[in-house]
Design an enzyme around this catalytic site. Structure first.
Site, PDB file in Angstrom:
ATOM      1  N   HIS A 106       0.844  -1.192   0.000  1.00  0.00           N
ATOM      2  CA  HIS A 106       0.000   0.000   0.000  1.00  0.00           C
ATOM      3  C   HIS A 106       0.883   1.248   0.000  1.00  0.00           C
ATOM      4  O   HIS A 106       2.100   1.165   0.209  1.00  0.00           O
ATOM      5  CB  HIS A 106      -0.951   0.003   1.216  1.00  0.00           C
ATOM      6  CG  HIS A 106      -0.266   0.090   2.535  1.00  0.00           C
ATOM      7  ND1 HIS A 106      -0.167  -0.969   3.405  1.00  0.00           N
ATOM      8  CD2 HIS A 106       0.354   1.119   3.150  1.00  0.00           C
ATOM      9  CE1 HIS A 106       0.484  -0.598   4.479  1.00  0.00           C
ATOM     10  NE2 HIS A 106       0.827   0.663   4.358  1.00  0.00           N
TER      11      HIS A 106
HETATM   12  P1  TYD Z   1      -2.381  -3.870   7.439  1.00  0.00           P
HETATM   13  O1  TYD Z   1      -2.531  -2.531   6.800  1.00  0.00           O
HETATM   14  O2  TYD Z   1      -2.880  -5.054   6.687  1.00  0.00           O
HETATM   15  O3  TYD Z   1      -0.863  -4.118   7.847  1.00  0.00           O
HETATM   16  P2  TYD Z   1       0.475  -4.069   6.941  1.00  0.00           P
HETATM   17  O4  TYD Z   1       0.674  -2.647   6.518  1.00  0.00           O
HETATM   18  O5  TYD Z   1       1.562  -4.514   7.864  1.00  0.00           O
HETATM   19  O6  TYD Z   1       0.316  -4.986   5.782  1.00  0.00           O
HETATM   20  O7  TYD Z   1      -3.091  -3.805   8.863  1.00  0.00           O
HETATM   21  C1  TYD Z   1      -3.531  -4.967   9.541  1.00  0.00           C
HETATM   22  C2  TYD Z   1      -4.821  -4.640  10.256  1.00  0.00           C
HETATM   23  O8  TYD Z   1      -4.599  -3.735  11.310  1.00  0.00           O
HETATM   24  C3  TYD Z   1      -5.858  -4.020   9.344  1.00  0.00           C
HETATM   25  O9  TYD Z   1      -7.111  -4.625   9.639  1.00  0.00           O
HETATM   26  C4  TYD Z   1      -5.900  -2.567   9.744  1.00  0.00           C
HETATM   27  C5  TYD Z   1      -5.484  -2.622  11.203  1.00  0.00           C
HETATM   28  N1  TYD Z   1      -4.793  -1.418  11.673  1.00  0.00           N
HETATM   29  C6  TYD Z   1      -5.418  -0.596  12.606  1.00  0.00           C
HETATM   30  O10 TYD Z   1      -6.564  -0.805  13.000  1.00  0.00           O
HETATM   31  N2  TYD Z   1      -4.725   0.492  13.074  1.00  0.00           N
HETATM   32  C7  TYD Z   1      -3.473   0.779  12.662  1.00  0.00           C
HETATM   33  O11 TYD Z   1      -2.872   1.790  13.123  1.00  0.00           O
HETATM   34  C8  TYD Z   1      -2.847  -0.079  11.680  1.00  0.00           C
HETATM   35  C9  TYD Z   1      -1.469   0.223  11.168  1.00  0.00           C
HETATM   36  C10 TYD Z   1      -3.546  -1.163  11.223  1.00  0.00           C
END
Ligand code: TYD
Length: 132
Positions: free
Chosen positions: A49
């Site tokens: 992302h």
């Molecule tokens: P995700 O964006 O998939 O993680 P990465 O960037 O490591 O691939 O995030 C995992 C889950 O955590 C997703 O459901 C969103 C949630 N999340 C929050 O609720 N708050 C946050 O600050 C972050 C970073 C993620």
């Protein structure tokens, strides 16, 4: 490319080491959120992302992982593998995290609160955004 590897100010003596960052002094933003990633697995990649508005500092507190960084024109790879180095990622940078060592722990300092609307999770939309 809107990223930078930073050497974190570190104080070492015979007791061990201490690293420190201060908001708006060592890093270019106020810290609104801190989160961490742990229990990672070598064959499970994360990220995929970009953020429209958010800046981040990432530190591998333990272990190592590879970051793939992409500004829509070029793609570069950076290893994070020391707690006295930090990766700054600015806005509009696509990132992928790969090849986690077992037990790798990443700490992330973020310039803003979590807001899913501010994520770009589709690479083709990211390319359109940065190339328009
Ligand atoms: P995700 O964006 O998939 O993680 P990465 O960037 O490591 O691939 O995030 C995992 C889950 O955590 C997703 O459901 C969103 C949630 N999340 C929050 O609720 N708050 C946050 O600050 C972050 C970073 C993620």
């Amino acid at each position: 490319m809107n990223y930078k590897l930073l050497n974190i100010k570190t104080f070492g003596d015979n007791r061990g080491k201490l690293s420190v960052v201060e908001a708006l002094r060592d890093i270019p933003f106020e810290i609104k959120r801190v989160y961490w990633i742990f229990d990672t697995l070598p064959d499970e990649s994360r990220g995929f992302h970009a953020h429209k508005n958010m800046e981040q500092i990432i530190v591998a507190m333990d272990g190592a992982c590879q970051f793939v960084l992409d500004d829509g024109k070029t793609r570069e790879q950076v290893w994070l593998n020391r707690p006295d180095k930090a990766l700054y990622i600015g806005k509009n940078m696509w990132r992928e995290m790969k090849h986690f060592s077992y037990g790798c722990k990443l700490m992330i300092l973020a310039s803003d609160y979590y807001d899913e609307k501010e994520y770009i999770r589709d690479y083709n939309i990211f390319l359109k955004e940065v190339n328009k």
